[in-house]
Motif scaffolding. Sequence first.
Motif, short mmCIF file in Angstrom:
data_model
loop_
_atom_site.label_atom_id
_atom_site.label_comp_id
_atom_site.label_asym_id
_atom_site.label_seq_id
_atom_site.Cartn_x
_atom_site.Cartn_y
_atom_site.Cartn_z
N THR A 88 3.26 -2.38 3.52
CA THR A 88 3.08 -1.17 2.75
C THR A 88 2.00 -0.33 3.43
O THR A 88 0.92 -0.83 3.72
CB THR A 88 2.66 -1.48 1.30
N VAL A 89 2.33 0.94 3.69
CA VAL A 89 1.38 1.86 4.32
C VAL A 89 1.05 2.93 3.30
O VAL A 89 1.91 3.65 2.83
CB VAL A 89 1.98 2.49 5.59
N ARG A 90 -0.26 3.00 2.93
CA ARG A 90 -0.73 4.04 2.00
C ARG A 90 -1.72 4.92 2.74
O ARG A 90 -2.48 4.46 3.58
CB ARG A 90 -1.46 3.41 0.80
N TYR A 91 -1.68 6.19 2.39
CA TYR A 91 -2.61 7.16 2.97
C TYR A 91 -3.56 7.60 1.87
O TYR A 91 -3.20 8.39 1.01
CB TYR A 91 -1.83 8.34 3.55
N LYS A 92 -4.79 7.07 1.92
CA LYS A 92 -5.78 7.39 0.89
C LYS A 92 -6.39 8.76 1.18
O LYS A 92 -6.72 9.08 2.31
CB LYS A 92 -6.87 6.31 0.90
N ASN A 93 -6.55 9.56 0.14
CA ASN A 93 -7.10 10.92 0.20
C ASN A 93 -6.20 11.87 0.99
O ASN A 93 -6.67 12.81 1.62
CB ASN A 93 -8.51 10.93 0.78
N LYS A 94 -4.92 11.65 0.93
CA LYS A 94 -3.95 12.59 1.50
C LYS A 94 -3.06 13.01 0.34
O LYS A 94 -2.36 12.19 -0.25
CB LYS A 94 -3.14 11.94 2.61
N LEU A 95 -3.10 14.29 0.02
CA LEU A 95 -2.36 14.79 -1.12
C LEU A 95 -0.86 14.74 -0.87
O LEU A 95 -0.40 14.88 0.26
CB LEU A 95 -2.77 16.24 -1.43
N PHE A 96 -0.11 14.57 -1.94
CA PHE A 96 1.35 14.67 -1.93
C PHE A 96 2.05 13.61 -1.08
O PHE A 96 3.13 13.85 -0.55
CB PHE A 96 1.82 16.06 -1.49
N THR A 97 1.46 12.44 -0.89
CA THR A 97 2.13 11.38 -0.14
C THR A 97 2.25 10.14 -1.02
O THR A 97 1.37 9.84 -1.82
CB THR A 97 1.37 10.99 1.14
N SER A 98 3.35 9.45 -0.85
CA SER A 98 3.55 8.20 -1.57
C SER A 98 3.52 7.06 -0.56
O SER A 98 3.72 7.27 0.64
CB SER A 98 4.90 8.23 -2.30
N PRO A 99 3.27 5.84 -1.03
CA PRO A 99 3.24 4.71 -0.09
C PRO A 99 4.60 4.51 0.57
O PRO A 99 5.64 4.74 -0.04
CB PRO A 99 2.89 3.51 -0.98
N ARG A 100 4.57 4.06 1.81
CA ARG A 100 5.80 3.77 2.53
C ARG A 100 5.91 2.25 2.67
O ARG A 100 4.95 1.58 3.05
CB ARG A 100 5.79 4.42 3.89
N ILE A 101 7.09 1.74 2.37
CA ILE A 101 7.32 0.30 2.41
C ILE A 101 8.35 0.02 3.50
O ILE A 101 9.42 0.63 3.53
CB ILE A 101 7.79 -0.22 1.05
#
Length: 169
Positions: A88-101
């Motif tokens: 799972t790749v999450r982008y913290k403090n990046k608006l309008f993005t969801s985690p990618r699995i």
Amino acid sequence: MIKPATIEIKNRTNWAVAIILGLGLFILSLIILIIIPLFSIQAEGFFFIINYISFATPFAAFFILFLYIWLWNTFGKTIFSIEPEKITVRYKNKLFTSPRIYLKKEIDQILVKDFQVEKYKFGVRYHLSLSGSTYSVVFIQNGNEIRVINWITETKASEITDEIKNMWY
């Protein structure tokens, strides 16, 4: 249940962008909250609201754009969670993005790739970096390259790929 291995990659902050966009955010907030209401106060009743919204909308759009870039540049982190069957790749403090699995069974290969010279359909693009942050962690999935983590050093990219391979293979 096995706790997933987590890797946090902090973005390299470009201080010129952080200061200029921070100043731009301050000026835009002053325009939206003080200057536009002062000009819109001449209208009465319902026309005040329409006048305010029509003038504030373009400034609000630029405010959101600046906020998006400023947050990611200044405080952004890529959080990489490695589990036995998925990443799972999450982008913290990046608006309008969801985690990618990404599922293990769908990933054919995990590579470290240098994008200092990047070839694309219209030609060649050169990326110059004094710190050597031109490497990416790339997943090969059905013949397609998916860049998961971008613009890191070769050692950091190698560490990430080694940790994924040790966990999965």
